[in-house]
Design an enzyme around this catalytic site. Structure first.
Site, short mmCIF file in Angstrom:
data_model
loop_
_atom_site.label_atom_id
_atom_site.label_comp_id
_atom_site.label_asym_id
_atom_site.label_seq_id
_atom_site.Cartn_x
_atom_site.Cartn_y
_atom_site.Cartn_z
N THR A 56 -26.91 4.71 4.27
CA THR A 56 -27.14 5.77 5.05
C THR A 56 -26.88 7.32 4.17
O THR A 56 -27.42 8.05 4.15
CB THR A 56 -26.78 5.99 6.54
OG1 THR A 56 -27.03 4.65 6.98
CG2 THR A 56 -27.07 7.05 7.25
N TYR A 119 -38.84 1.47 11.78
CA TYR A 119 -40.00 1.99 12.23
C TYR A 119 -40.69 1.20 13.31
O TYR A 119 -40.82 1.50 14.47
CB TYR A 119 -40.90 2.68 11.24
CG TYR A 119 -42.06 3.52 11.78
CD1 TYR A 119 -41.61 4.86 12.13
CD2 TYR A 119 -43.16 3.14 11.93
CE1 TYR A 119 -42.68 5.79 12.77
CE2 TYR A 119 -44.23 4.07 12.74
CZ TYR A 119 -43.99 5.24 12.88
OH TYR A 119 -44.87 6.01 13.78
N TYR A 145 -27.74 -5.48 6.97
CA TYR A 145 -27.30 -4.36 7.45
C TYR A 145 -27.85 -4.09 8.58
O TYR A 145 -29.19 -3.77 8.71
CB TYR A 145 -27.63 -3.15 6.55
CG TYR A 145 -27.36 -1.76 6.56
CD1 TYR A 145 -26.49 -1.45 7.72
CD2 TYR A 145 -27.67 -0.76 5.78
CE1 TYR A 145 -25.93 -0.12 7.83
CE2 TYR A 145 -27.26 0.71 5.99
CZ TYR A 145 -26.48 1.04 6.95
OH TYR A 145 -26.01 2.17 7.25
N LYS A 173 -23.20 -6.05 7.40
CA LYS A 173 -22.70 -4.96 7.48
C LYS A 173 -23.07 -4.40 9.01
O LYS A 173 -24.40 -4.19 9.08
CB LYS A 173 -22.93 -3.95 6.44
CG LYS A 173 -22.33 -2.50 6.63
CD LYS A 173 -23.15 -1.39 6.24
CE LYS A 173 -22.47 0.13 6.96
NZ LYS A 173 -23.18 1.20 6.47
#
Length: 305
Positions: A56, A119, A145, A173
């Site tokens: 990110t 999305y 993730y 993660k």
């Protein structure tokens, strides 16, 4: 103290502090590959146990496919062989994710981090198919993730346990901040490596069995987060808890004026590291917020300031 070794399914034995390194930009918002590599060097020189480009904080959704591939190359060229480089390769489609995964492997990234598709909604079967195809495309370890707040897709514990059956899935993660989910995921999947994905949960993550943390605070103050991990690892929980309190204060300072990621690049300038702007519509802090943040950070007496 809880057991927090990396999982047996993880050939990299990921542990410790793995900053989600930034993507540097020139003033015109083009990628500064040299600056991007230099930031990975900055955190590794200050004790980071691994680096995670294109998380990110690396602004990966704002980059083109070619830019993303070149960022991975730049970081591997700089850091490869010193500490593990785990490259973010996730995309909304399996097709693009596989392409990024194959590229990362071809330039010698040590592992890949695959954010859940985003999305569009993802169901149990879709998740399994996605990760299976990515895992089969490469031979490097794959880290899932999990960040439902950004992707809109949460993995159930049942889905995660099914994903754990896939051969090269090495770890997770988790940035859900859902501690009961994380604790149960760790209990149910002892062979996987778990990394806490929020600065608010470095200490807590280690307590419930994570082997380390992906920390945005460590993008600016790697020494602080490394000290917290090492204190915990040495059995000094009181000191680790105290350092977690400081991490909370840094995190709050970085959030001055609202945007955490702008805090990271703005605060890096206080350490004489200029990673340039963020890519629009993200932006650096305005002068007022930057000054307020600086005052909060200076009160904390941090290494490097």
């Amino acid at each position: 103290m809880s057991h927090h070794d990396p999982g047996a399914a993880d050939p990299l034995s990921l542990h410790g502090v793995v900053p989600p390194t930034v993507t540097a930009f020139d003033a015109d918002e083009s990628v500064d590959y040299e600056g991007t590599a230099a930031h990975a060097r900055f955190v590794v020189d200050r004790g980071a146990h691994g680096v995670f480009p294109l998380g990110t904080n690396g602004e990966f959704p704002l980059l083109s496919g070619t830019e993303r591939d070149r960022v991975v190359e730049a970081v591997v060229d700089e850091i490869g062989g010193e500490v593990p480089v785990i490259a973010g390769v996730g995309a909304p489609s399996t097709y693009r994710t596989v392409a990024h995964a194959e590229h990362a492997e071809s330039v010698d990234a040590d592992g890949i981090v695959v954010v859940t598709p985003y999305y569009y909604p993802l169901d149990h079967e879709g998740a399994i198919e996605h990760y299976r195809r990515v895992a089969e495309a490469v031979s490097v370890p794959v880290y899932i993730y999990h960040i439902p707040s950004k992707t809109g897709n949460e993995l159930s514990l049942e889905t995660l346990s099914a994903l754990a059956e896939i051969d090269t899935i090495a770890g997770v993660k988790d940035s859900s901040k859902d501690v009961p989910w994380l604790a149960q995921a760790i209990d149910a999947n002892p062979d996987l490596t778990f990394l806490a994905g929020s600065d608010s949960l470095v200490f807590t993550g280690l307590e419930v069995g994570c082997s380390g943390a992906v920390s945005a605070v460590a993008n600016v103050f790697p020494e602080l987060v490394v000290d917290c991990y090492e204190a915990y690892d040495a059995g000094d929980e009181d000191r680790a808890r105290e350092l977690q309190s400081t991490i909370f204060q840094v995190r709050n300072a970085l959030k001055t004026g609202g945007a955490y990621m702008s805090g990271v690049k703005t605060a890096l300038r206080m350490r004489d590291f200029d990673a340039g702007p963020l890519r629009s519509p993200l932006r650096l802090k305005d002068d007022g917020s930057a000054q307020e943040m600086r005052e909060q950070l200076e009160e904390l007496d941090l290494a490097g300031l």
